[in-house]
Design a protein around this motif. Structure first.
Motif, mmCIF file in Angstrom:
data_model
loop_
_atom_site.group_PDB
_atom_site.id
_atom_site.type_symbol
_atom_site.label_atom_id
_atom_site.label_comp_id
_atom_site.label_asym_id
_atom_site.label_seq_id
_atom_site.Cartn_x
_atom_site.Cartn_y
_atom_site.Cartn_z
ATOM 1 N N THR A 44 16.539 2.367 -10.887
ATOM 2 C CA THR A 44 17.743 2.815 -11.584
ATOM 3 C C THR A 44 18.119 4.247 -11.222
ATOM 4 N N ALA A 45 17.286 4.927 -10.435
ATOM 5 C CA ALA A 45 17.549 6.331 -10.087
ATOM 6 C C ALA A 45 16.951 6.610 -8.716
ATOM 7 N N SER A 46 17.747 6.388 -7.660
ATOM 8 C CA SER A 46 17.205 6.420 -6.295
ATOM 9 C C SER A 46 16.729 7.791 -5.862
ATOM 10 N N VAL A 47 17.175 8.848 -6.524
ATOM 11 C CA VAL A 47 16.760 10.190 -6.128
ATOM 12 C C VAL A 47 15.315 10.481 -6.534
ATOM 13 N N HIS A 48 14.748 9.645 -7.416
ATOM 14 C CA HIS A 48 13.411 9.901 -7.934
ATOM 15 C C HIS A 48 12.379 8.920 -7.384
ATOM 16 N N THR A 49 11.123 9.265 -7.552
ATOM 17 C CA THR A 49 10.001 8.448 -7.096
ATOM 18 C C THR A 49 9.036 8.227 -8.248
ATOM 19 N N SER A 50 8.292 7.123 -8.191
ATOM 20 C CA SER A 50 7.247 6.903 -9.194
ATOM 21 C C SER A 50 5.857 7.117 -8.613
ATOM 22 N N GLY A 82 3.678 9.906 -5.862
ATOM 23 C CA GLY A 82 3.786 11.160 -5.137
ATOM 24 C C GLY A 82 4.100 12.323 -6.056
ATOM 25 N N ALA A 83 3.985 13.517 -5.506
ATOM 26 C CA ALA A 83 4.080 14.723 -6.328
ATOM 27 C C ALA A 83 5.406 14.849 -7.052
ATOM 28 N N THR A 84 6.520 14.462 -6.402
ATOM 29 C CA THR A 84 7.809 14.676 -7.051
ATOM 30 C C THR A 84 8.100 13.666 -8.151
ATOM 31 N N GLY A 137 0.847 -1.195 0.000
ATOM 32 C CA GLY A 137 0.000 0.000 0.000
ATOM 33 C C GLY A 137 0.878 1.238 0.000
ATOM 34 N N VAL A 138 0.758 2.069 -1.033
ATOM 35 C CA VAL A 138 1.593 3.261 -1.182
ATOM 36 C C VAL A 138 0.664 4.460 -1.356
ATOM 37 N N ALA A 139 0.594 5.295 -0.346
ATOM 38 C CA ALA A 139 -0.324 6.437 -0.375
ATOM 39 C C ALA A 139 0.091 7.446 -1.435
ATOM 40 N N ILE A 140 -0.897 8.092 -2.034
ATOM 41 C CA ILE A 140 -0.660 9.161 -3.018
ATOM 42 C C ILE A 140 -0.570 10.464 -2.244
ATOM 43 N N HIS A 193 7.599 8.865 -1.127
ATOM 44 C CA HIS A 193 8.752 8.490 -1.955
ATOM 45 C C HIS A 193 8.678 6.996 -2.205
ATOM 46 N N HIS A 194 8.563 6.636 -3.481
ATOM 47 C CA HIS A 194 8.502 5.238 -3.904
ATOM 48 C C HIS A 194 9.702 4.994 -4.800
ATOM 49 N N GLY A 195 10.825 4.753 -4.159
ATOM 50 C CA GLY A 195 12.061 4.561 -4.884
ATOM 51 C C GLY A 195 13.089 3.926 -3.967
ATOM 52 N N GLY A 196 14.295 3.779 -4.435
ATOM 53 C CA GLY A 196 15.351 3.165 -3.650
ATOM 54 C C GLY A 196 16.537 2.894 -4.540
#
Length: 496
Positions: free
Chosen positions: A445-451, A453-455, A428-431, A436-439
């Protein structure tokens, strides 16, 4: 995230290449990057309304193609519509542009000119959809929503696990966009492995969003990097999502924690990118007995595709054949082949911490489906040694007692996961703006980004600074007086 297709570089069939060329040409010609934030927000809201209007039809197709329950799919349609409306709000609010103005100052060394900077759309982008979320990470999922909000036209690569649903969703999207006044080519659809390869290599594609397996994602990532002009490849790949249960927590609520784990790792057949696939548990707390009883009663479920079912059976069997593990649940025999249409039963693999450390590469291999690895530790030293073997994950979870000091655990797990969960479960990943949905690799492939959430919008933007520009050449968001009323940083100070 989910088992994916094999990809390879090489010649692309002429018909496939022509179809990709046509789709990309339409995306580029759409002029999406020059449209207003208000218009794009209206498009996203129209897409959300179209999804909801055709909810029943789409759920029926998705249920037939994915075997996911209609209840689950109904909730996913609701989530997908909410994501589209969320990014409409992000586009309207405007802070994502990072609009920054510095006044000229001749007294600095060197003298500072008039500088105005903001993020602009990167161009036409490719989006590869996921199998396990046929709405929320598919044709109109997070990647598409954030790209459209940014001002990028999207060429969607459909997943072969739900082709009919992808086509119908794309048809509805094109009609909804036309009704909302969007130009032709804002969203187009292509299908097939070859089309995906051609899309990543197409010179007019400026970035790629991908959700899928580590193997498929890595192959496409390498293609994106090998282009004459490399492009960003934002891949969400495999994730183990470790959970640490402290001794105090296990002694206080072993049965409750076992129930929470089973509910999380078997949810929808364990086909979540955030499934807890690795759990560290103190030995001798009764947790294992509670887990065994619950796994025995947990239902089996048919997985999304035959390929996934076969891969799960092989992965579970490889674990079960080891002489350093105990097995909870039933693992299918592979001697006579695997019935890939049969439901997959939940399995828990139990291993002592020293054996985990000795063969960590094996135990850290993701097994997509209802399987989790439970690592028994006897003291803090064993736990710390095991945590030291972890790779990048989307999430990490700490189950602890009230008022227990978990600062050291938090520091350790923050180094390997993009989201740390306390006394909860990661599925469960809240909007949200703060999500932050990354790692780090192999989670993405790019831990600074998320797929999520707003960013997530930041992936499809590129910065431009304007020096001593005449007012007529500036975007409205950077002009004097802030005519669009967006949040901006002026001479170092944030201003609403």
């Amino acid at each position: 995230m989910s088992a994916g297709e094999g990809v390879a570089a090489g010649a692309v069939d002429a018909e496939v290449g022509a179809a990709v060329d046509a789709a990309v040409a339409r995306a580029v010609a759409s002029g999406t990057g020059s449209t207003s934030r208000a218009d794009r927000a209206a498009w996203l809201e129209a897409l959300a309304a179209a999804l909801e209007e055709h909810r029943g039809e789409l759920i029926a197709i998705a249920h037939r193609e994915t075997h996911l329950s209609e209840t689950r799919l109904d909730g996913e349609v609701t989530r997908t519509a909410a994501q589209l409306r969320f990014f409409a709000g992000v586009a309207r609010e405007g802070s994502y542009l990072e609009a920054t103005l510095d006044s000229p100052d001749p007294s600095t060394t060197p003298p500072r000119p008039d500088l105005r900077r903001m993020l602009r759309p990167i161009g036409a982008v490719a989006v590869f959809t996921a199998s396990n979320f046929p709405f929320a990470f598919s044709v109109l999922g997070n990647d598409t929503a954030s790209a459209l909000a940014a001002g990028c036209a999207v060429v969607v690569k459909a997943h072969p696990g739900h082709p009919e649903l992808s086509r119908r969703t794309a048809e509805l999207a094109v009609a909804a966009l036309a009704g909302a006044g969007a130009p032709d080519g804002v969203i187009t659809l292509v299908e097939g492995v070859e089309a995906g390869v051609a899309l990543v290599q197409h010179p007019s594609i400026a970035a790629v969003g991908f959700t899928g397996s580590a193997r498929g994602g890595r192959a496409l990532f390498d293609l994106a990097c090998a282009r004459p002009a490399p492009i960003p490849f934002y891949g969400e790949l495999g994730s183990i999502n470790p959970v640490v249960i402290t001794e105090a927590a296990a002694k206080d609520r072993a049965a409750e924690l076992a129930a929470g784990l089973v509910g999380s790792f078997t949810r929808d057949g364990g086909q979540y990118c955030t499934k807890p696939g690795l759990v560290f548990v103190p030995a001798g707390t009764g947790f294992e007995d509670a887990l065994a009883a619950l796994v025995a009663d947990a239902p089996a479920q048919r997985l999304l595709t035959q390929g996934m079912s076969g891969a799960f059976a092989r992965g579970a069997d490889a674990f079960a054949r080891r002489d350093d593990v105990d097995v909870i649940g039933t693992v299918r025999e592979l001697s006579d082949g695997v019935d890939v249409t049969a439901p997959s039963a939940p399995v828990a693999i139990l291993v002592d911490a020293q054996h985990f450390v000795a063969s960590s590469e094996d135990f850290l291999a993701e097994c997509f489906g209802p399987l989790t690895v439970v690592v028994r530790y006897v003291d803090e030293a064993e736990l710390n040694a095991a945590i030291g073997e972890l790779e990048g994950s989307l999430t990490a979870t700490i189950q602890h007692a009230p008022d227990e000091d978990v600062a050291a655990l938090t520091t350790a797990l923050s180094g390997v996961a993009g989201r740390v969960v306390f006394n909860g479960w990661p599925t469960g990943v809240a909007i949200a703006w703060a999500q932050h949905h990354g790692g780090s690799w192999p989670a993405t492939t790019a831990s600074v980004h998320t797929s999520v959430g707003a960013t997530a919008i930041r992936r499809f933007l590129t910065p431009v600074a304007y020096q001593d520009a005449p007012a007529s050449a500036l975007p409205l968001e950077l002009r004097d007086g802030n005519p669009l009323g967006i949040p901006r940083r002026v001479d170092g100070a944030l201003r609403a």
